[in-house]
Design an enzyme around this catalytic site. Structure first.
Site, short mmCIF file in Angstrom:
data_model
loop_
_atom_site.label_atom_id
_atom_site.label_comp_id
_atom_site.label_asym_id
_atom_site.label_seq_id
_atom_site.Cartn_x
_atom_site.Cartn_y
_atom_site.Cartn_z
N CYS A 43 21.08 33.08 9.50
CA CYS A 43 21.25 31.73 8.76
C CYS A 43 20.71 31.84 7.59
O CYS A 43 21.39 31.07 6.48
CB CYS A 43 20.83 30.58 9.66
SG CYS A 43 21.55 30.47 11.35
N CYS A 90 16.68 31.15 12.41
CA CYS A 90 17.40 32.18 12.37
C CYS A 90 17.76 32.68 11.36
O CYS A 90 17.85 32.49 10.29
CB CYS A 90 18.78 31.66 12.88
SG CYS A 90 20.31 32.89 12.45
#
Length: 452
Positions: free
Chosen positions: A52, A49
């Site tokens: 993230c 991600c």
């Protein structure tokens, strides 16, 4: 000597890095069995991600800040793809998801992903649901620190029980305090106790159960200042209030006279007409029109006034210039009574338009940021699809030609067979006629002989 110093510097740097990393604990599936012993702030992430990865350095700073401030909150992170059952148990649906886990409760963080905002959220939620104000000095100190302050005043009562219940629900957004009447400033007198009061905008407002309805709904609507600088995140939060949002779209970098005037008019209406519009409207201004344009899938001029209904994505624009506060009040009343023309919405046409608009925006942004990547991402699939379509069309064309040839061949064979059958029939008919002629001649000869 220099090499020794360099080695020491490297060793110190490695130890410092290790110490920082240790401030954020890597969690596994055993965490769910032991987590109730402490208060945890956890980042549920996915290794692939992009958001993230962007949060990771901020999360390390959060861990360092919580440790240095002596907070009891422990900071951790969990790979939600590796421990999907644990993540699912905590209701993780996207990445990254930030939760504060306190006893049996799990509080979602929905604010900006900055160190200060996350730390403030953790300290607020980790503490008591309702914080007591034991003295007038403490009351005044807290009042200066908070733009919006909710206070329960009085002793034990059903209203206090309801207040605590609301605090457990909405502490993710704001603080809740309690105080006795003698702690309040002398100029503040209440006609009836117990009471719930919100202090903001330089004054205070009382909760009235008969006029304001549910306490949770009232707190949710009053947790914002009467006038705000609005951005995309604030607008998203305002959607939970159920209010219409009246915005002056201005250019703060290069403010024109019209920008300054419209911004001032919105501020005046928010303050002077609070009793008329506060239940239904939130007021503020937004710098630039980029976000508004993407929201309504159209372009508004700057400066302008726009009213947004975040519940159904409708919007309202004035049909004439707003030159005075009377013009603005008239426009807002028209929106309120339904006579103003509503645009946008969440119908099928608008949903299709949204999909097309988002797709177009994505393609344009990719090509602007990286033309080569855009050509690769979109040009290659289009090329493959074109080749496949060409192949399919060509294959259909060839098959059609072969089918036609087969049909023609079958027609010819049928025609030839028909001709042969006709010839045989004609020959048979000829033979029959010949035989009949011979028989007739024989009969005639026999007859002649008899006559002779």
């Amino acid at each position: 000597m220099a090499e020794v110093k360099l080695s020491l510097v490297c060793a110190v740097a490695l130890l410092s890095a290790a110490a920082v990393l240790a401030l954020v604990e890597d969690l596994d599936d055993s965490f769910k069995d032991s987590r109730k012993d402490d208060v945890w702030l956890v980042d549920f992430y996915a290794p692939w991600c992009g958001h993230c990865k962007k949060l990771e350095p901020v999360w390390q700073d959060v861990g360092a800040e919580m440790r240095s401030s002596g907070s009891p909150v422990r900071v951790g992170k969990m790979d939600a793809t590796a421990y999907s059952s644990v993540a699912s148990e905590f209701g993780v649906r996207g990445y990254p998801t930030i939760k504060l886990l306190k006893g049996d409760m799990a509080y979602n963080y929905k604010g900006p992903r900055t160190k200060d905002d996350i730390v403030e959220f953790a300290n607020r939620v980790a503490g008591p649901l309702v914080r007591p104000l034991p003295s007038q000095q403490m009351f005044e100190h807290v009042l200066k620190r908070h733009d919006v302050l909710f206070v329960y005043i009085g002793g034990e009562s059903p209203l206090k029980e309801k207040y605590i219940e609301v605090a457990s629900e909405l502490i993710v957004y704001t603080y809740f305090f309690s105080a006795s009447e003698d702690v309040l400033p002398k100029h503040l007198t209440l006609q009836e106790l117990p009471a719930v009061v919100v202090f903001k905008d330089g004054t205070y407002y009382l909760y009235d159960e008969y006029e304001d309805g549910d306490l949770s709904s009232w707190v949710n609507k009053e947790r914002f200042l009467g006038y705000l600088q609005i951005d995309g995140f604030t607008l998203y939060e305002l959607g939970d209030t159920g209010k219409l949002v009246a915005i002056a779209v201005v250019d703060e970098k290069n403010p024109s006279e019209d920008s300054i005037r419209l911004k001032s008019l919105i501020q005046r209406v928010a303050k002077e007409y609070r009793d008329h519009f506060n239940r239904d409207f939130q007021f503020g201004h937004m710098d630039g029109n980029d976000y508004i344009n993407s929201l309504i899938m159209d372009e508004v001029v700057v400066p302008t006034i726009i009213v947004l209904n975040t519940s159904n994505q409708q919007y309202f624009l004035p049909n004439k210039d707003i030159d005075s506060i009377e013009d603005l009040v008239q426009f807002i009343n028209e929106v309120l009574d339904g006579t103003a023309e509503a645009q946008g919405g969440d119908g099928i046409f608008q949903r299709v338009k949204r999909v097309a608009y988002d797709a177009k925006s994505t393609v344009v942004s990719v090509f602007k940021s990286s033309p080569i990547l855009g050509c690769f991402l979109f040009g290659l699939p289009l090329g493959v699809i074109s080749i496949m379509c060409y192949g399919i069309c060509t294959a259909e064309s060839d098959d059609g030609s072969e089918d036609m040839e087969l049909l023609k061949k079958e027609d010819r064979e049928l025609t030839d067979e028909g001709s042969e059958e006709e010839e045989e029939e004609e020959e048979e008919e000829g033979d029959t006629q010949l035989e009949q002629s011979e028989e007739d001649l024989q009969e005639k000869s026999s007859t002649d002989k008899k006559v002779d």
